[in-house]
Design an enzyme around this catalytic site. Structure first.
Site, PDB file in Angstrom:
ATOM      1  N   GLY A  54       0.841  -1.191   0.000  1.00 19.21           N
ATOM      2  CA  GLY A  54       0.000   0.000   0.000  1.00 19.21           C
ATOM      3  C   GLY A  54       0.878   1.243   0.000  1.00 19.21           C
ATOM      4  CD  GLN A  59       3.106   5.763   3.140  1.00 23.25           C
ATOM      5  OE1 GLN A  59       2.199   5.232   2.520  1.00 23.25           O
ATOM      6  NE2 GLN A  59       4.016   5.067   3.780  1.00 23.25           N
ATOM      7  CB  CYS A 101       4.843   2.008   8.056  1.00 26.50           C
ATOM      8  SG  CYS A 101       4.432   3.611   7.336  1.00 26.50           S
ATOM      9  CG  HIS A 143      -0.965   1.212   7.415  1.00 26.53           C
ATOM     10  ND1 HIS A 143      -0.064   0.684   8.306  1.00 26.53           N
ATOM     11  CD2 HIS A 143      -0.231   2.033   6.603  1.00 26.53           C
ATOM     12  CE1 HIS A 143       1.141   1.156   8.058  1.00 26.53           C
ATOM     13  NE2 HIS A 143       1.067   1.979   7.012  1.00 26.53           N
ATOM     14  CG  HIS A 147       0.083   6.687   5.754  1.00 26.98           C
ATOM     15  ND1 HIS A 147       1.173   7.144   6.462  1.00 26.98           N
ATOM     16  CD2 HIS A 147       0.337   5.378   5.498  1.00 26.98           C
ATOM     17  CE1 HIS A 147       2.046   6.161   6.637  1.00 26.98           C
ATOM     18  NE2 HIS A 147       1.557   5.067   6.071  1.00 26.98           N
TER      19      HIS A 147
END
Ligand code: K1U
Ligand code: ZN
Length: 180
Positions: A54, A59, A101, A143, A147
């Site tokens: 993912g 990010q 992560c 998750h 973010h």
């Protein structure tokens, strides 16, 4: 893979404690269509290369509510794009899943979250969709939506576990910088 295959540009992945990872991403609108169309292939390329299952736009430094997911890229690739995802239902029952992560490299921990979630989103063609997820997909989608709200999986841990993990991360990052 042939030499003539066209690749979208890889994007640098931000690493904790980069403050951009703690910011709230804004909803995407029609005005963002071109930017999002260009961003999606680069997010997949970056996610597959990492490798990860993912990736959320923050990010890679884009504060937009865009997520890419593919739980089994090696076996049967099933790329999923979620634009402006919203959790519209969550089970009371919880499940524990080991999470990693890409922004907290090489650190893993068990995280407790709702076992099943229902998510409303726009797909890559901007069509309204709903997804019911359980197991790894449920953990991954939660998750990634975290973010978009500046939340990292370490925030779901006890402060003791979080501090140990973040200290290990800082040490590993320092060693990595020393080798460069
Ligand atoms: O968002 C991210 O940082 C990506 C993250 C997603 C995730 C993993 C596990 C549980 C919940 C969410 C990752 O992809 S970490 C890497 C990883 O899990 C993996 C990498 C290669 C093959 C299989 C898994
Ligand atoms: Zn992550």
């Amino acid at each position: 893979m042939s030499d003539t295959e066209i690749h979208a540009p890889l994007l640098p992945i931000l690493v904790c404690p980069d403050p951009k990872l703690r910011r709230h991403a804004r909803a995407v609108t029609e005005a963002d269509r071109e930017e999002v169309a260009a961003l999606i292939p680069s997010m997949f390329e970056t996610m597959y290369k990492a490798p990860g299952i993912g990736l959320a736009a923050p990010q890679v430094g884009k504060l937009l509510r865009v997520v890419t997911i593919d739980l089994a890229p090696e076996k049967t690739p099933q790329p999923i794009v979620l634009i402006n995802p919203e959790i519209i239902g969550a089970s009371e029952e919880t499940a524990v899943q080991e999470e990693g992560c890409l922004s907290v490299p090489e650190q893993y921990a068990e995280v407790v979250r709702p076992a099943r979630v229902k998510v409303r989103y726009l797909d890559e063609h901007w069509q309204k969709r709903e997804l019911e997820a359980e197991g790894l997909m449920a953990a991954c989608v939660q998750h990634e939506i975290d973010h978009l709200d500046g939340v990292l999986f370490v925030d779901h841990l006890s402060s003791l576990k979080r501090n140990i993990l973040l200290r290990k991360l800082a040490k590993a990052q320092k060693e990595l910088a020393g080798r460069k």
